[in-house]
Every structure is written in structure tokens, then in C-alpha cells.
Write an enzyme that holds these catalytic residues in place. Sequence first.
Site, PDB file in Angstrom:
ATOM      1  N   ARG A 130      -8.467  17.854  24.559  1.00  0.00           N
ATOM      2  CA  ARG A 130      -7.181  17.151  24.745  1.00  0.00           C
ATOM      3  C   ARG A 130      -7.482  15.668  24.632  1.00  0.00           C
ATOM      4  O   ARG A 130      -8.258  15.131  25.424  1.00  0.00           O
ATOM      5  CB  ARG A 130      -6.593  17.489  26.124  1.00  0.00           C
ATOM      6  CG  ARG A 130      -5.427  16.614  26.515  1.00  0.00           C
ATOM      7  CD  ARG A 130      -4.633  17.158  27.668  1.00  0.00           C
ATOM      8  NE  ARG A 130      -3.825  18.280  27.232  1.00  0.00           N
ATOM      9  CZ  ARG A 130      -2.842  18.825  27.961  1.00  0.00           C
ATOM     10  NH1 ARG A 130      -2.549  18.354  29.166  1.00  0.00           N
ATOM     11  NH2 ARG A 130      -2.154  19.837  27.485  1.00  0.00           N
ATOM     12  N   HIS A 150       0.863  19.468  19.470  1.00  0.00           N
ATOM     13  CA  HIS A 150       0.497  20.369  20.563  1.00  0.00           C
ATOM     14  C   HIS A 150       0.623  21.802  20.011  1.00  0.00           C
ATOM     15  O   HIS A 150       1.503  22.564  20.407  1.00  0.00           O
ATOM     16  CB  HIS A 150       1.432  20.144  21.761  1.00  0.00           C
ATOM     17  CG  HIS A 150       0.908  20.674  23.054  1.00  0.00           C
ATOM     18  ND1 HIS A 150      -0.313  21.307  23.162  1.00  0.00           N
ATOM     19  CD2 HIS A 150       1.433  20.662  24.312  1.00  0.00           C
ATOM     20  CE1 HIS A 150      -0.506  21.662  24.426  1.00  0.00           C
ATOM     21  NE2 HIS A 150       0.534  21.279  25.144  1.00  0.00           N
ATOM     22  N   GLN A 204       0.840  24.948  22.212  1.00  0.00           N
ATOM     23  CA  GLN A 204       2.165  25.105  22.821  1.00  0.00           C
ATOM     24  C   GLN A 204       3.120  25.743  21.816  1.00  0.00           C
ATOM     25  O   GLN A 204       3.842  26.693  22.146  1.00  0.00           O
ATOM     26  CB  GLN A 204       2.684  23.720  23.244  1.00  0.00           C
ATOM     27  CG  GLN A 204       4.048  23.761  23.900  1.00  0.00           C
ATOM     28  CD  GLN A 204       4.021  24.447  25.249  1.00  0.00           C
ATOM     29  OE1 GLN A 204       3.242  24.076  26.113  1.00  0.00           O
ATOM     30  NE2 GLN A 204       4.856  25.446  25.459  1.00  0.00           N
ATOM     31  N   ASP A 227      11.556  18.307  26.383  1.00  0.00           N
ATOM     32  CA  ASP A 227      10.260  17.913  26.959  1.00  0.00           C
ATOM     33  C   ASP A 227      10.493  16.583  27.674  1.00  0.00           C
ATOM     34  O   ASP A 227      11.547  15.946  27.515  1.00  0.00           O
ATOM     35  CB  ASP A 227       9.225  17.784  25.811  1.00  0.00           C
ATOM     36  CG  ASP A 227       7.832  17.362  26.289  1.00  0.00           C
ATOM     37  OD1 ASP A 227       7.528  17.567  27.486  1.00  0.00           O
ATOM     38  OD2 ASP A 227       7.050  16.839  25.464  1.00  0.00           O
ATOM     39  N   CYS A 255       8.267  22.892  27.762  1.00  0.00           N
ATOM     40  CA  CYS A 255       6.815  23.115  27.786  1.00  0.00           C
ATOM     41  C   CYS A 255       6.221  22.821  29.151  1.00  0.00           C
ATOM     42  O   CYS A 255       5.104  23.261  29.424  1.00  0.00           O
ATOM     43  CB  CYS A 255       6.147  22.262  26.713  1.00  0.00           C
ATOM     44  SG  CYS A 255       6.486  20.509  26.935  1.00  0.00           S
ATOM     45  N   ARG A 267       1.028  30.840  26.820  1.00  0.00           N
ATOM     46  CA  ARG A 267      -0.021  29.889  26.452  1.00  0.00           C
ATOM     47  C   ARG A 267      -1.366  30.615  26.411  1.00  0.00           C
ATOM     48  O   ARG A 267      -2.141  30.460  25.481  1.00  0.00           O
ATOM     49  CB  ARG A 267      -0.087  28.735  27.475  1.00  0.00           C
ATOM     50  CG  ARG A 267       1.096  27.783  27.455  1.00  0.00           C
ATOM     51  CD  ARG A 267       1.191  27.022  26.175  1.00  0.00           C
ATOM     52  NE  ARG A 267      -0.062  26.348  25.870  1.00  0.00           N
ATOM     53  CZ  ARG A 267      -0.443  25.170  26.398  1.00  0.00           C
ATOM     54  NH1 ARG A 267       0.388  24.518  27.190  1.00  0.00           N
ATOM     55  NH2 ARG A 267      -1.600  24.630  26.080  1.00  0.00           N
TER      56      ARG A 267
HETATM   57  N1  NVA Z   1       4.795  15.346  25.483  1.00  0.00           N
HETATM   58  C1  NVA Z   1       4.050  15.641  26.677  1.00  0.00           C
HETATM   59  C2  NVA Z   1       3.635  17.086  26.700  1.00  0.00           C
HETATM   60  C3  NVA Z   1       2.984  17.531  27.970  1.00  0.00           C
HETATM   61  C4  NVA Z   1       2.527  18.983  27.941  1.00  0.00           C
HETATM   62  C5  NVA Z   1       2.860  14.706  26.795  1.00  0.00           C
HETATM   63  O1  NVA Z   1       2.198  14.443  25.783  1.00  0.00           O
HETATM   64  O2  NVA Z   1       2.593  14.224  27.888  1.00  0.00           O
END
Ligand code: NVA
Length: 303
Positions: A102, A129, A132, A223, A262, A290
Site C-alpha cells: 500500500r 485500488h 477493492q 467513498d 469501500c 475483499r
Molecule cells: N479513497 C480512500 C480509500 C480508502 C480505502 C483512500 O485512499 O483513503
Amino acid sequence: MSLQHFLADQLQDKQQLLDLIEQAIDIKTNPSKYAQALAGKSIVMLFEKPSLRTHISFDIGIQKLGGHSLYIGQQNGQLGERERVSDVAKNLACWSDAIVARVFKQSVLDEMAEHAGIPVINALSDLYHPCQALADYMALTETFGSVENLNIAYIGDGNNVSNSLMLMGSILGANVTVITPTGYEPDPVLVSTAQDLAEKSGAKLTISTDIEDAKNQQVIYTDTWISMGDDTKVEQLLEKFMPYQINSQLMAKAGATAVMHCQPAHLEQEITTEVFDSEQSIAFLQAENRMWAQNSVLVSLFK
Ligand code: NVA
């Protein structure tokens, strides 16, 4: 089907994605069949940003496949600061069989994949992502039977989650509409990539700033308005974003029967508590999936 990496949605074709979803459903239905799929394999999880679902679903998922996982957080600072990204990747490859990362920048992930010599999985970047999105399209397949011609509207901030939703949906033949306030639209380069993919699959992609376009939709998705690493205060966004809140009036106007998030959800901001907790919400199916979707990716990387 085998995969080399899982870095970005558009790097898989329609058949590969359909196979991954089908396999994810099979792993969910028959977990014992896959209990030794990662036997003897060690997977490193390298996270530059916080995580609840991604960290835990990978950790427990890898254990369910008979593998071993090791989590490393931010104790060594941002990737590329203490040593070159390529050197981090080459070191990890000395001991482990795959890297789940990540990262703040997609370019860091791409660099790792170039140098590691072992599979790299995107566990969220600034741009995508994909884990997801795969879990989301699995949840939609289970809920609606197929995602082909399904009308899905993402409403809110144009970000990594909406990019992956629009790209993967366009490959799979879902009609994705992305509605954001002006100034928060998705990345134009990725929109153009998604347009080409939609043309190929026969799907319709719509990008809009008009909330009135949230009509004739089967699914509404949202989101957070502020992604990790962005220090904007929510008070600065309320005026622009409140008209895009997912609430019961919007659900009714859109005609949608399912709502997705999400998570983490910021209740009474991008979505009301009432809608998030409603029967229409499939947020916890997405969260559960997930693990199954990621396990499907892992199984395919080691086939
Ligand atoms: N758009 C959000 C998704 C979190 C799972 C982020 O990048 O923080």
C-alpha cells in the site's frame, strides 16, 4: 489462468477478471479445496498508509491458503527514503515469495514490480485500488447474477476507488457513471483509458458533475471525500460536497436497489447512517469479499 502481478485494473483483460471472480466465488464456497494453495509461501505486506480491511483480510486470507504473511508498517519511513525502492524490492525477494504493498505513489509500486522478480499486488495507491474493485464486482455478481449492462453510479470524490471501479467496470461491460463536484473529477488520462475499454466491451461510461444524472441506476457507490494523505479539513468541503451526499432521497431518485461503500464510512458526510445501515447496503458483503477476491489473485499468482 496465471497472473504475473496485480498492479492496476486495466492490466487484466475481461476473461482474466471473469476468471478471477469465478475463482473467488469458488474459494468462498469451497475453502478447503484451496487450504494448501500457498503452502510454503511467505508474503510480505508493506504498508505506507493505515489499513483495517486490507491488512486483516490479506493476513487471514493468506493463512486460509496455508501460507505465511509478515506485516511491515511505516517504521522505516516512506519507501525510497532510506534506500532505493529497487533495493527494498530485491531484498524482500531474497526471503519472500510475493509483496503486497500500500503506497502513496503508484510509480513506487511499478518500480517494485520491475525489480522484485516476484509478484507484486497493489493494496491501494494514489491511482488505483484494484483489490477493492475485484471484491466489488464479485459482490455485484453475487447480488445481480452478472455485472454486464448493470448501471452503477459512483458519487463523490474522484479518487483511487472510483478510478478502479470505472476501469474494471468498463472492462467487464458495466455502465459506470461517475458524478463528482466540479474540480474533483477523475484523472482525464484514466477516463480516456476507461472510455476505450468501455467501447471494446460495449459498456457506457459517463463522467458528470451534475447530480441530476444519478437516475436509472441499479447501484449507488460512494467513498470518503478526503483520502488518506490529504490534510484538507472536511469543513472546507461541505458546501461543494453536501449536494452529493448519499441519502434516502437520492437512493429513491436514482431508483437504486443497492448501495456500496469501500469503508471506512464517514457517516452523515458522504453517506447517511440510515442508508449505510439499510437493507440496501452491501458494504459488509464487499468487506467480506475483499478476502476471497484477494485470495483468488494470490492463487492465480502461484498457479
Ligand atoms: N479513497 C480512500 C480509500 C480508502 C480505502 C483512500 O485512499 O483513503
